[in-house]
Design a protein around this motif. Sequence first.
Motif, PDB file in Angstrom:
ATOM      1  N   ALA A  59      24.478  58.058  61.386  1.00 48.91           N
ATOM      2  CA  ALA A  59      24.135  59.414  60.962  1.00 48.91           C
ATOM      3  C   ALA A  59      23.811  59.459  59.479  1.00 48.91           C
ATOM      4  O   ALA A  59      22.936  60.221  59.039  1.00 48.91           O
ATOM      5  N   GLU A  60      24.518  58.650  58.693  1.00 51.70           N
ATOM      6  CA  GLU A  60      24.221  58.594  57.263  1.00 51.70           C
ATOM      7  C   GLU A  60      22.823  58.041  57.008  1.00 51.70           C
ATOM      8  O   GLU A  60      22.098  58.520  56.126  1.00 51.70           O
ATOM      9  N   THR A  61      22.422  57.069  57.786  1.00 50.73           N
ATOM     10  CA  THR A  61      21.057  56.539  57.664  1.00 50.73           C
ATOM     11  C   THR A  61      20.020  57.599  58.030  1.00 50.73           C
ATOM     12  O   THR A  61      18.978  57.730  57.359  1.00 50.73           O
ATOM     13  N   MET A  62      20.290  58.371  59.070  1.00 49.26           N
ATOM     14  CA  MET A  62      19.390  59.455  59.446  1.00 49.26           C
ATOM     15  C   MET A  62      19.326  60.521  58.364  1.00 49.26           C
ATOM     16  O   MET A  62      18.260  61.106  58.122  1.00 49.26           O
ATOM     17  N   ARG A  63      20.442  60.773  57.688  1.00 52.10           N
ATOM     18  CA  ARG A  63      20.453  61.775  56.602  1.00 52.10           C
ATOM     19  C   ARG A  63      19.562  61.316  55.448  1.00 52.10           C
ATOM     20  O   ARG A  63      18.770  62.104  54.908  1.00 52.10           O
ATOM     21  N   VAL A  64      19.683  60.050  55.081  1.00 50.86           N
ATOM     22  CA  VAL A  64      18.861  59.522  53.983  1.00 50.86           C
ATOM     23  C   VAL A  64      17.380  59.584  54.348  1.00 50.86           C
ATOM     24  O   VAL A  64      16.523  59.945  53.523  1.00 50.86           O
ATOM     25  N   LYS A  65      17.054  59.241  55.596  1.00 53.22           N
ATOM     26  CA  LYS A  65      15.650  59.279  56.023  1.00 53.22           C
ATOM     27  C   LYS A  65      15.115  60.713  56.035  1.00 53.22           C
ATOM     28  O   LYS A  65      13.955  60.954  55.667  1.00 53.22           O
ATOM     29  N   LYS A  66      15.952  61.670  56.424  1.00 53.08           N
ATOM     30  CA  LYS A  66      15.524  63.068  56.435  1.00 53.08           C
ATOM     31  C   LYS A  66      15.292  63.580  55.020  1.00 53.08           C
ATOM     32  O   LYS A  66      14.313  64.294  54.764  1.00 53.08           O
ATOM     33  N   GLU A  67      16.167  63.219  54.092  1.00 55.40           N
ATOM     34  CA  GLU A  67      15.953  63.633  52.700  1.00 55.40           C
ATOM     35  C   GLU A  67      14.666  63.040  52.145  1.00 55.40           C
ATOM     36  O   GLU A  67      13.911  63.719  51.437  1.00 55.40           O
ATOM     37  N   LYS A  68      14.397  61.787  52.471  1.00 53.73           N
ATOM     38  CA  LYS A  68      13.162  61.153  51.993  1.00 53.73           C
ATOM     39  C   LYS A  68      11.930  61.832  52.588  1.00 53.73           C
ATOM     40  O   LYS A  68      10.917  62.016  51.900  1.00 53.73           O
ATOM     41  N   GLU A  69      12.013  62.216  53.835  1.00 51.45           N
ATOM     42  CA  GLU A  69      10.896  62.915  54.470  1.00 51.45           C
ATOM     43  C   GLU A  69      10.619  64.253  53.794  1.00 51.45           C
ATOM     44  O   GLU A  69       9.459  64.616  53.537  1.00 51.45           O
ATOM     45  N   ILE A  70      11.682  64.996  53.474  1.00 50.47           N
ATOM     46  CA  ILE A  70      11.498  66.293  52.807  1.00 50.47           C
ATOM     47  C   ILE A  70      10.950  66.102  51.408  1.00 50.47           C
ATOM     48  O   ILE A  70      10.071  66.856  50.955  1.00 50.47           O
ATOM     49  N   LEU A  71      11.437  65.096  50.691  1.00 43.98           N
ATOM     50  CA  LEU A  71      10.932  64.826  49.335  1.00 43.98           C
ATOM     51  C   LEU A  71       9.446  64.480  49.362  1.00 43.98           C
ATOM     52  O   LEU A  71       8.672  64.942  48.527  1.00 43.98           O
ATOM     53  N   ASP A  72       9.043  63.643  50.318  1.00 48.32           N
ATOM     54  CA  ASP A  72       7.628  63.276  50.409  1.00 48.32           C
ATOM     55  C   ASP A  72       6.760  64.485  50.735  1.00 48.32           C
ATOM     56  O   ASP A  72       5.642  64.612  50.211  1.00 48.32           O
ATOM     57  N   ARG A  73       7.250  65.373  51.563  1.00 45.76           N
ATOM     58  CA  ARG A  73       6.449  66.522  51.932  1.00 45.76           C
ATOM     59  C   ARG A  73       6.341  67.533  50.798  1.00 45.76           C
ATOM     60  O   ARG A  73       5.283  68.122  50.577  1.00 45.76           O
ATOM     61  N   ILE A  74       7.428  67.739  50.044  1.00 45.87           N
ATOM     62  CA  ILE A  74       7.415  68.748  48.981  1.00 45.87           C
ATOM     63  C   ILE A  74       6.765  68.213  47.706  1.00 45.87           C
ATOM     64  O   ILE A  74       5.938  68.887  47.082  1.00 45.87           O
ATOM     65  N   LEU A  75       7.127  66.995  47.303  1.00 42.83           N
ATOM     66  CA  LEU A  75       6.621  66.464  46.039  1.00 42.83           C
ATOM     67  C   LEU A  75       5.212  65.898  46.160  1.00 42.83           C
ATOM     68  O   LEU A  75       4.375  66.123  45.282  1.00 42.83           O
ATOM     69  N   TYR A  76       4.932  65.137  47.229  1.00 42.00           N
ATOM     70  CA  TYR A  76       3.654  64.428  47.337  1.00 42.00           C
ATOM     71  C   TYR A  76       2.734  65.024  48.402  1.00 42.00           C
ATOM     72  O   TYR A  76       1.647  64.478  48.634  1.00 42.00           O
ATOM     73  N   ASN A  77       3.148  66.108  49.041  1.00 43.13           N
ATOM     74  CA  ASN A  77       2.328  66.783  50.051  1.00 43.13           C
ATOM     75  C   ASN A  77       1.908  65.811  51.163  1.00 43.13           C
ATOM     76  O   ASN A  77       0.782  65.823  51.653  1.00 43.13           O
ATOM     77  N   ARG A  78       2.832  64.957  51.572  1.00 41.08           N
ATOM     78  CA  ARG A  78       2.564  64.002  52.636  1.00 41.08           C
ATOM     79  C   ARG A  78       3.084  64.556  53.952  1.00 41.08           C
ATOM     80  O   ARG A  78       4.175  65.117  53.994  1.00 41.08           O
ATOM     81  N   PRO A  79       2.340  64.373  55.021  1.00 35.14           N
ATOM     82  CA  PRO A  79       2.809  64.896  56.321  1.00 35.14           C
ATOM     83  C   PRO A  79       4.017  64.103  56.805  1.00 35.14           C
ATOM     84  O   PRO A  79       4.232  62.956  56.409  1.00 35.14           O
ATOM     85  N   PRO A  80       4.827  64.685  57.648  1.00 35.07           N
ATOM     86  CA  PRO A  80       6.003  63.982  58.159  1.00 35.07           C
ATOM     87  C   PRO A  80       5.591  62.834  59.060  1.00 35.07           C
ATOM     88  O   PRO A  80       4.476  62.803  59.599  1.00 35.07           O
ATOM     89  N   PRO A  81       6.446  61.827  59.217  1.00 32.35           N
ATOM     90  CA  PRO A  81       6.110  60.703  60.113  1.00 32.35           C
ATOM     91  C   PRO A  81       5.918  61.176  61.540  1.00 32.35           C
ATOM     92  O   PRO A  81       6.553  62.122  61.986  1.00 32.35           O
ATOM     93  N   ARG A  82       5.034  60.505  62.222  1.00 35.47           N
ATOM     94  CA  ARG A  82       4.706  60.899  63.585  1.00 35.47           C
ATOM     95  C   ARG A  82       4.691  59.675  64.478  1.00 35.47           C
ATOM     96  O   ARG A  82       4.522  58.541  64.010  1.00 35.47           O
ATOM     97  N   PRO A  83       4.858  59.864  65.776  1.00 40.00           N
ATOM     98  CA  PRO A  83       4.853  58.724  66.695  1.00 40.00           C
ATOM     99  C   PRO A  83       3.459  58.142  66.868  1.00 40.00           C
ATOM    100  O   PRO A  83       2.445  58.770  66.533  1.00 40.00           O
ATOM    101  N   MET A  84       3.419  56.946  67.428  1.00 38.82           N
ATOM    102  CA  MET A  84       2.151  56.229  67.567  1.00 38.82           C
ATOM    103  C   MET A  84       1.202  56.940  68.522  1.00 38.82           C
ATOM    104  O   MET A  84      -0.012  56.896  68.332  1.00 38.82           O
TER     105      MET A  84
END
Length: 406
Positions: A59-84
């Motif tokens: 769960a801690e690993t999932m928390r870190v990944k979620k924070e990184k996803e939000i940072l990328d979307r807010i700071l760099y305007n990058r879309p969230p990861p998506r499945p293949m």
Amino acid sequence: MTRGKCKSQYRRRGGLYVKKLSNTPNLHIMGTLRIGERSETVKYSTRLHHMMPGAWEAAETMRVKKEKEILDRILYNRPPPRPMEDLVSDYLAQHDYCYQVKLIAKEIAKAFKGVLVGDLDRARIETHFRKRFREHERGGRYRHETVLHAMFALAQREGSLYQIPYWNRVKYKAPKSENAVKRFHPGEVELLIECADVHIRPIIAVMYATGARAWQTINLRRENVELERGRGRVFFLRTKNGHSYVRPLHDYAVDQICMWLLRRHDDYPQLFLTPSRRPYVQNAKGGGHFWHGFRSARDRCAAELHRRGYPERARRMAQATPHWLRHSFANNLRQIYGMDARGIADAGMWEDVQNVDRTYIVSAPEVVEEQVRRMPLGVPLGSKPSLEPEAPLVWHGSASLSCDRN
């Protein structure tokens, strides 16, 4: 704090944390992530039971990944990861790709279903290709790797992938062969059928008479043909463009099928069988048994043509593939019967008329051919060129040509 739990179960200011709620045994990721003047509140279940070994660490690993996803979307305007599978859908929507590329893309989506684009690394990619292809199937693996790399390039342009992952791609260069007009001369296909094994003869005959592809021919069933001389018909239910066709069947192909069925003593509904008297594998790629049988028949036919004194045609026959029968079908309809591209496309089950005119018909249009033959070539100096074609020159005995210098 209970032993084995992470500190993130406690509330963190300006960040996310992992917590076990009282009304559920699963762990949750909660909190508000603040970045400057913007903030985002998160609360969702990890679906991990809190008593499961390693649940808090996961769960801690999932928390870190979620924070990184939000940072990328807010700071760099990058879309969230998506499945293949979403990336494959976007890739196929870019252009109207050919049938083979669409088939490869769908296979990649099925192989990596549910895997995020950013999680595909070298180990997963190489493991998939080692299982999918053998050592000698370098051409097929090269095509699959090219399509996958193009998908990663699209994801990188869209901003959902930082860098294209590296993996050991095979080096493949298609063998070059001598260019040849893919048209058989009269009698050559009949000789090819005579040199073929018994189970291959009716398949080549049907392809020769209808211009059908190999895989849609070997997948025919007994109820798909009407074997009556002068009224023979074949029903192609599976074609490349997805349509069904009913086409007339020449008496020569009807005779070959009848002779083949008289040799059989089985109850298989399939019209054609392998050398071991088993049905072909039902797929869109054809059967390896048929290709092996065709190559053997081709080599025997080339040797027979060379023995009969046709070395040039023997070299052409040695290069022939089953698809040459389709090319020959189109060229014969054009050069012998003068059929236009629309009629040839309808007879050979082509959906695109321009593809027929561009790929399969190698003869010049009749108007161009007529004008080229009427060009005033070989006219003596000072004479007026005539638009009428000259009479053919007839030689009587032996003669010699000389040039008078006086």
